[in-house]
Design a protein around this motif. Structure first.
Motif, PDB file in Angstrom:
ATOM      1  N   ALA A 156      34.539  58.688  46.183  1.00  0.00           N
ATOM      2  CA  ALA A 156      35.087  57.397  45.787  1.00  0.00           C
ATOM      3  C   ALA A 156      34.579  57.034  44.403  1.00  0.00           C
ATOM      4  O   ALA A 156      33.560  57.560  43.944  1.00  0.00           O
ATOM      5  CB  ALA A 156      34.682  56.316  46.789  1.00  0.00           C
ATOM      6  N   HIS A 157      35.301  56.138  43.746  1.00  0.00           N
ATOM      7  CA  HIS A 157      34.827  55.624  42.451  1.00  0.00           C
ATOM      8  C   HIS A 157      35.411  54.232  42.229  1.00  0.00           C
ATOM      9  O   HIS A 157      36.531  53.927  42.638  1.00  0.00           O
ATOM     10  CB  HIS A 157      35.219  56.557  41.305  1.00  0.00           C
ATOM     11  CG  HIS A 157      36.704  56.669  41.071  1.00  0.00           C
ATOM     12  ND1 HIS A 157      37.356  55.993  40.069  1.00  0.00           N
ATOM     13  CD2 HIS A 157      37.659  57.366  41.731  1.00  0.00           C
ATOM     14  CE1 HIS A 157      38.640  56.286  40.115  1.00  0.00           C
ATOM     15  NE2 HIS A 157      38.857  57.112  41.112  1.00  0.00           N
ATOM     16  N   PHE A 158      34.602  53.385  41.576  1.00  0.00           N
ATOM     17  CA  PHE A 158      34.992  52.004  41.307  1.00  0.00           C
ATOM     18  C   PHE A 158      34.587  51.667  39.878  1.00  0.00           C
ATOM     19  O   PHE A 158      33.481  51.988  39.448  1.00  0.00           O
ATOM     20  CB  PHE A 158      34.316  51.055  42.301  1.00  0.00           C
ATOM     21  CG  PHE A 158      34.647  51.384  43.732  1.00  0.00           C
ATOM     22  CD1 PHE A 158      35.756  50.832  44.354  1.00  0.00           C
ATOM     23  CD2 PHE A 158      33.866  52.291  44.449  1.00  0.00           C
ATOM     24  CE1 PHE A 158      36.074  51.173  45.668  1.00  0.00           C
ATOM     25  CE2 PHE A 158      34.174  52.635  45.757  1.00  0.00           C
ATOM     26  CZ  PHE A 158      35.293  52.062  46.364  1.00  0.00           C
ATOM     27  N   GLU A 159      35.510  51.019  39.149  1.00  0.00           N
ATOM     28  CA  GLU A 159      35.266  50.761  37.743  1.00  0.00           C
ATOM     29  C   GLU A 159      35.413  49.281  37.411  1.00  0.00           C
ATOM     30  O   GLU A 159      36.120  48.540  38.097  1.00  0.00           O
ATOM     31  CB  GLU A 159      36.230  51.588  36.886  1.00  0.00           C
ATOM     32  CG  GLU A 159      36.069  53.098  37.097  1.00  0.00           C
ATOM     33  CD  GLU A 159      36.927  53.918  36.152  1.00  0.00           C
ATOM     34  OE1 GLU A 159      37.724  53.319  35.394  1.00  0.00           O
ATOM     35  OE2 GLU A 159      36.789  55.154  36.169  1.00  0.00           O
ATOM     36  N   VAL A 160      34.723  48.880  36.343  1.00  0.00           N
ATOM     37  CA  VAL A 160      34.859  47.515  35.841  1.00  0.00           C
ATOM     38  C   VAL A 160      36.296  47.323  35.377  1.00  0.00           C
ATOM     39  O   VAL A 160      36.916  48.243  34.837  1.00  0.00           O
ATOM     40  CB  VAL A 160      33.879  47.259  34.679  1.00  0.00           C
ATOM     41  CG1 VAL A 160      34.055  45.850  34.118  1.00  0.00           C
ATOM     42  CG2 VAL A 160      32.448  47.479  35.131  1.00  0.00           C
ATOM     43  N   ALA A 161      36.836  46.133  35.611  1.00  0.00           N
ATOM     44  CA  ALA A 161      38.228  45.859  35.270  1.00  0.00           C
ATOM     45  C   ALA A 161      38.515  46.165  33.803  1.00  0.00           C
ATOM     46  O   ALA A 161      37.706  45.870  32.922  1.00  0.00           O
ATOM     47  CB  ALA A 161      38.563  44.400  35.578  1.00  0.00           C
ATOM     48  N   ALA A 162      39.675  46.771  33.539  1.00  0.00           N
ATOM     49  CA  ALA A 162      40.078  47.092  32.176  1.00  0.00           C
ATOM     50  C   ALA A 162      40.172  45.811  31.351  1.00  0.00           C
ATOM     51  O   ALA A 162      40.611  44.768  31.832  1.00  0.00           O
ATOM     52  CB  ALA A 162      41.432  47.807  32.193  1.00  0.00           C
ATOM     53  N   GLY A 163      39.743  45.907  30.100  1.00  0.00           N
ATOM     54  CA  GLY A 163      39.806  44.751  29.221  1.00  0.00           C
ATOM     55  C   GLY A 163      38.631  43.810  29.340  1.00  0.00           C
ATOM     56  O   GLY A 163      38.564  42.796  28.644  1.00  0.00           O
ATOM     57  N   SER A 164      37.663  44.145  30.219  1.00  0.00           N
ATOM     58  CA  SER A 164      36.483  43.297  30.370  1.00  0.00           C
ATOM     59  C   SER A 164      35.632  43.361  29.105  1.00  0.00           C
ATOM     60  O   SER A 164      35.706  44.308  28.327  1.00  0.00           O
ATOM     61  CB  SER A 164      35.640  43.749  31.569  1.00  0.00           C
ATOM     62  OG  SER A 164      36.365  43.630  32.770  1.00  0.00           O
ATOM     63  N   THR A 165      34.824  42.337  28.915  1.00  0.00           N
ATOM     64  CA  THR A 165      33.926  42.324  27.771  1.00  0.00           C
ATOM     65  C   THR A 165      32.889  43.425  27.917  1.00  0.00           C
ATOM     66  O   THR A 165      32.844  44.128  28.929  1.00  0.00           O
ATOM     67  CB  THR A 165      33.230  40.959  27.672  1.00  0.00           C
ATOM     68  OG1 THR A 165      32.541  40.701  28.906  1.00  0.00           O
ATOM     69  CG2 THR A 165      34.235  39.857  27.415  1.00  0.00           C
ATOM     70  N   ALA A 166      32.043  43.564  26.897  1.00  0.00           N
ATOM     71  CA  ALA A 166      31.000  44.586  26.928  1.00  0.00           C
ATOM     72  C   ALA A 166      30.219  44.522  28.228  1.00  0.00           C
ATOM     73  O   ALA A 166      29.937  43.447  28.747  1.00  0.00           O
ATOM     74  CB  ALA A 166      30.055  44.390  25.745  1.00  0.00           C
ATOM     75  N   ARG A 167      29.885  45.677  28.784  1.00  0.00           N
ATOM     76  CA  ARG A 167      29.166  45.715  30.058  1.00  0.00           C
ATOM     77  C   ARG A 167      28.174  46.863  30.061  1.00  0.00           C
ATOM     78  O   ARG A 167      28.258  47.779  29.246  1.00  0.00           O
ATOM     79  CB  ARG A 167      30.128  45.868  31.238  1.00  0.00           C
ATOM     80  CG  ARG A 167      30.809  47.235  31.345  1.00  0.00           C
ATOM     81  CD  ARG A 167      32.127  47.286  30.636  1.00  0.00           C
ATOM     82  NE  ARG A 167      32.854  48.516  30.913  1.00  0.00           N
ATOM     83  CZ  ARG A 167      34.133  48.665  30.617  1.00  0.00           C
ATOM     84  NH1 ARG A 167      34.821  47.684  30.080  1.00  0.00           N
ATOM     85  NH2 ARG A 167      34.734  49.811  30.874  1.00  0.00           N
TER      86      ARG A 167
END
Length: 358
Positions: A156-167
């Motif tokens: 499985a894999h989960f990513e920060v939402a596209a277009g989010s600020t720097a993380r």
């Protein structure tokens, strides 16, 4: 930045253009994160140590620091560590390139388990092995992936939402119900992945708690939340603000966030956390080459410093994992050509320390 006029090239297929844009975005994000890491480490180096230096703490006794095993590679710069209690296998991640190493019981050297770039992974920060033997690995630039420890297959894999600020997706903890919680060192939030989401296999990281209103103001370009752990009953989370030296308690039933009252010291430059079932909290402070031990109150709202170990042989300790009879501590050497001082220093052999008496 000066814009240069380049000769026109034949149009590339859409898929290739998309891949190139993603590569450039990841490279830009990684450059920003290295700069941010250098800034926060420099800040931490200037901060006072969390208590009086020395190997003897308030409860007496001498700590014994030795080498548990080595990691192959000239520029590993390890960051995260996780132990599988079922097999006694230990996993270590490279911040430099995302390689995951596996140290089998009784071996003096680890081996490569997941090579750099596997599934697009470029960094490896927080690591945890869950109750079913699955390895969770955060990539600070994207999110978290889960692997089968028997085959190395990504489950499985989960990513920060596209277009989010720097993380900067940093560390993670797993609660008894199988939920994962992850810190973001730049955004000041805690993400969540539930067992139902895990079963689905992929998705966007859910922002579960925003600690920004509770955090103290910090200098621009520095990190806040770093290490995270949870109590054995799944009542609350503990997350550290490494710049301010504060510890925060998040109630998983009500969502209430409060600053833990610390007695005897602070948690400046604190990185990895480990909470034992008996309420003992162990902490790695990276730039001060320090490990501390705390006695946590029954409800997790207070903590008292009981032991401090400061030793240059810890080589910028980032995270730690408790195994029977000792604590394993990652020697990052971030100050030797790594994110603290990218242009200077030559690291020695990369190793994981074995610490007894913490």
């Amino acid at each position: 930045m000066t814009r240069q006029t380049m000769p026109k090239a034949p149009a590339a297929p859409a898929a290739k253009n998309q891949q190139e844009r993603r590569r450039r975005k990841q490279q830009a994000a990684r450059s920003f994160l290295v700069a941010a890491a250098a800034g926060v480490f420099a800040l931490g180096a200037a901060a006072p140590t969390p208590a009086a230096a020395g190997t003897a703490g308030p409860e007496g006794g001498d700590a014994r620091i030795s080498t548990a095993f080595s990691l192959p590679g000239a520029k590993v710069y390890p960051e995260g560590i996780a132990a599988d209690p079922r097999t006694r296998t230990v996993y270590v991640g490279s911040y430099a390139d995302g390689t995951i190493y596996r140290a089998r019981p009784g071996r003096a050297a680890a081996e490569v388990f997941l090579p750099s770039g596997t599934d697009g992974r470029r960094t490896a920060n927080g690591l945890r092995v869950d109750a079913r033997g699955r390895l969770w690995v955060t990539d600070s630039t994207t999110g978290v992936a889960v692997y089968d420890t028997a085959t190395g297959t990504r489950l499985a894999h989960f990513e920060v939402a596209a277009g989010s600020t720097a993380r900067f997706v940093n560390d993670l903890t797993l609660t008894p119900d199988g939920t994962a919680y992850l810190t973001d060192s730049i955004r000041g939030v805690i993400y969540r992945v539930t067992p139902r989401q895990l079963a689905a296999g992929s998705g966007v990281l859910t922002e579960a708690y925003d600690l920004t209103p509770a955090l103290r103001p910090r200098p621009a370009g520095t990190f806040s939340l770093n290490g995270i752990t949870s109590d054995r009953t799944g009542r609350y989370l503990l997350a550290v603000d490494m710049t301010a030296g504060d510890l925060y308690r998040v109630d998983l039933r009500t969502g209430a966030v409060r600053r833990v009252t610390l007695t005897g010291g602070d948690l400046k430059a604190a990185d990895g956390l480990d909470l034992s079932p008996d309420g003992t909290l162990r902490v790695a402070h990276n730039t001060t080459n320090t490990l501390t031990r705390w006695r946590l109150g029954a409800d997790g709202t207070r903590a008292r410093l009981t032991r401090t170990i400061t030793d240059p042989s810890l080589q910028i300790p980032t995270t730690l994992a408790r195994v029977p009879g000792r604590v394993l501590v990652v020697r990052s050497q971030f100050d030797r050509g790594g994110p603290m001082n990218p242009g200077s220093g030559t690291p020695t052999t990369f190793t994981v320390a074995s610490v007894r008496g913490l």
